[in-house]
Design a protein around this motif. Structure first.
Motif, PDB file in Angstrom:
ATOM      1  N   ASN A 178       1.064  -0.912  -0.650  1.00  0.00           N
ATOM      2  CA  ASN A 178       0.066   0.352  -0.086  1.00  0.00           C
ATOM      3  C   ASN A 178       0.770   1.290  -0.010  1.00  0.00           C
ATOM      4  O   ASN A 178       0.130   2.113   1.130  1.00  0.00           O
ATOM      5  CB  ASN A 178      -0.988   0.147   1.380  1.00  0.00           C
ATOM      6  CG  ASN A 178      -1.875   1.182   1.056  1.00  0.00           C
ATOM      7  OD1 ASN A 178      -2.277   1.340  -0.086  1.00  0.00           O
ATOM      8  ND2 ASN A 178      -2.681   1.828   1.885  1.00  0.00           N
ATOM      9  N   CYS A 205      -3.599  -2.054  -2.441  1.00  0.00           N
ATOM     10  CA  CYS A 205      -3.307  -0.277  -2.235  1.00  0.00           C
ATOM     11  C   CYS A 205      -4.645   0.298  -2.250  1.00  0.00           C
ATOM     12  O   CYS A 205      -5.979  -0.493  -2.200  1.00  0.00           O
ATOM     13  CB  CYS A 205      -3.318   0.568  -4.046  1.00  0.00           C
ATOM     14  SG  CYS A 205      -1.962  -0.182  -4.749  1.00  0.00           S
ATOM     15  N   ASP A 206      -4.829   1.422  -0.939  1.00  0.00           N
ATOM     16  CA  ASP A 206      -6.229   2.133  -1.414  1.00  0.00           C
ATOM     17  C   ASP A 206      -6.975   2.716  -1.981  1.00  0.00           C
ATOM     18  O   ASP A 206      -6.504   2.931  -3.204  1.00  0.00           O
ATOM     19  CB  ASP A 206      -5.733   2.796   0.163  1.00  0.00           C
ATOM     20  CG  ASP A 206      -4.052   3.729   0.191  1.00  0.00           C
ATOM     21  OD1 ASP A 206      -4.523   4.152  -1.268  1.00  0.00           O
ATOM     22  OD2 ASP A 206      -3.964   4.551   1.381  1.00  0.00           O
ATOM     23  N   ASP A 207      -7.482   3.617  -2.025  1.00  0.00           N
ATOM     24  CA  ASP A 207      -8.733   3.938  -3.465  1.00  0.00           C
ATOM     25  C   ASP A 207      -7.338   4.963  -3.765  1.00  0.00           C
ATOM     26  O   ASP A 207      -7.373   5.450  -4.988  1.00  0.00           O
ATOM     27  CB  ASP A 207      -9.419   4.565  -2.622  1.00  0.00           C
ATOM     28  CG  ASP A 207     -10.291   3.039  -2.254  1.00  0.00           C
ATOM     29  OD1 ASP A 207     -10.567   2.021  -3.531  1.00  0.00           O
ATOM     30  OD2 ASP A 207     -11.975   3.208  -1.949  1.00  0.00           O
ATOM     31  N   GLU A 208      -7.131   6.151  -2.873  1.00  0.00           N
ATOM     32  CA  GLU A 208      -6.345   7.677  -3.250  1.00  0.00           C
ATOM     33  C   GLU A 208      -4.780   6.796  -4.145  1.00  0.00           C
ATOM     34  O   GLU A 208      -5.346   7.583  -4.980  1.00  0.00           O
ATOM     35  CB  GLU A 208      -6.050   7.538  -1.862  1.00  0.00           C
ATOM     36  CG  GLU A 208      -4.881   8.916  -2.305  1.00  0.00           C
ATOM     37  CD  GLU A 208      -4.752   9.700  -0.786  1.00  0.00           C
ATOM     38  OE1 GLU A 208      -3.524  10.469  -1.223  1.00  0.00           O
ATOM     39  OE2 GLU A 208      -5.248   9.045   0.204  1.00  0.00           O
TER      40      GLU A 208
END
Length: 369
Positions: A178, A205-208
């Motif tokens: 991430n 990975c996060d949405d950002e």
């Protein structure tokens, strides 16, 4: 007078960083040993095959400074004329220092978390290289002693070192999945991976992160990788033969078909083609065929290679960078040669098969044909 100078400096700084909104931009300070004059460059790496010059500044008295703003973390290659450069991950609010010394790879210091991760990742390779250098020294001493068995031992040790390096690098990328660094690394390698392999890492990975440039690239690429996964019906394409005739992938009817992506300047491709030619001669009558797509840009180079290699199956190329880029993303062309093996319905049997693989596969696939 001093107050005026301070006010002028504040105005200049404010004007320079106006494009950064409420944040301060990046600064890259460079030191160049024994060089006065010339330029330093920040070359933005857009994707695996595309880049552009983000900045070009003068070197004065062995120093240079780059200042600017980025809308997100931006990988660049910092270089000077006639010397090896290094990667930097530009971030607003971060200061970088890079020192160029003759004959050495420059070290980038400073920067943010992404830069720190890139340095840690590089250390894995450096550690393996140090071990390899020690092995070579051992090998030279063994040869001097007349030890002829050392070559085989060193070959085994080298393979184990490579596996150790790959295992450590893979684990590092998973541990820091991430992060922008891991995502950017994925975007550079994804073409050569399966859809599931890419998805496993992308899901970390996060949405950002997924909203960044490399994240958007992966989102666009995933369906294409799904289209060339084992069991999928590979998409069709149409290209031209050396004499200008249009040929489509689907127009080649056979039991088993090899789709080969290559280039005239790829030595491994040319060698593989000769091995595949022997298999073609052996199995063509039983239902094996092939089509080769060259990513060459110059017709003369492509045609000279075809004349020299005398390949009997269909050869096509668009001789166009943009079209070749579309082909590469559609068919997972990461390194050359890249191959897809499909059946009579253009369903993918295997990806990236070599001539040695075909020796085992073709007798089984064409048995009784």
């Amino acid at each position: 007078m001093i107050i005026k100078q301070i006010l002028y400096l504040l105005v200049m700084i404010g004007g320079f960083f106006a494009g950064c909104g409420n944040s301060v931009g990046y600064v890259v300070n460079g030191i160049v040993e024994g060089k006065n004059g010339g330029k330093a460059y920040a070359i933005r790496v857009i994707d695996k095959d595309v880049s552009d010059t983000l900045q070009a500044v003068d070197i004065q008295d062995g120093k240079f400074t780059m200042r600017g703003c980025v809308d997100e973390i931006t990988p660049v290659y910092i270089a000077i004329d006639g010397a090896i450069g290094s990667m930097a991950y530009l971030e607003n609010g971060e200061v970088f220092t890079i020192a160029f010394q003759s004959g050495q790879i420059p070290i980038v210091e400073g920067g943010g978390e992404t830069q720190r991760l890139s340095i840690e990742y590089a250390k894995i390779s450096f550690e393996i290289q140090e071990k390899f250098m020690k092995m070579q020294e051992e090998m030279m001493r063994a040869f001097q002693r007349g030890d002829t068995t050392v070559k085989s031992e060193m070959s085994t040790k080298t393979r184990l070192l490579i596996l150790e390096s790959e295992k450590k690098q893979t684990q590092f990328l998973l541990d820091h999945g991430n992060s922008f660094f891991a995502l950017y690394d994925l975007s550079q390698k994804a073409l050569g991976m399966t859809m599931n392999e890419v998805k496993i890492r992308f899901d970390l990975c996060d949405d950002e992160l997924k909203a960044t440039r490399p994240g958007k690239y992966i989102l666009e690429l995933l369906p294409k990788l799904g289209g060339i996964a084992v069991g999928a019906i590979v998409p069709d394409f149409t290209s031209r033969t050396p004499d200008g005739k249009e040929v489509s992938l689907y127009s080649i009817k056979c039991k088993v078909k090899l789709i080969d992506f290559w280039a005239s300047n790829c030595g491994v491709c040319r060698k593989e083609n000769q091995s595949i030619k022997l298999l073609y001669e052996q199995y063509h009558a039983k239902g094996f065929d092939a089509i080769s797509y060259s990513i060459d840009r110059k017709r003369e180079l492509w045609q000279n290679a075809l004349k020299q290699d005398a390949l009997p199956w269909v050869q096509v190329s668009d001789l166009d960078a943009e079209k070749a880029k579309v082909i590469s993303e559609t068919y997972g062309v990461y390194l050359l040669p890249t191959t897809l093996l499909v059946d009579e319905n253009n369903c993918v049997i295997a990806r990236n098969v070599k001539s040695d693989d075909l020796k085992n596969l073709l007798p089984r696939l064409l048995v009784g044909k």
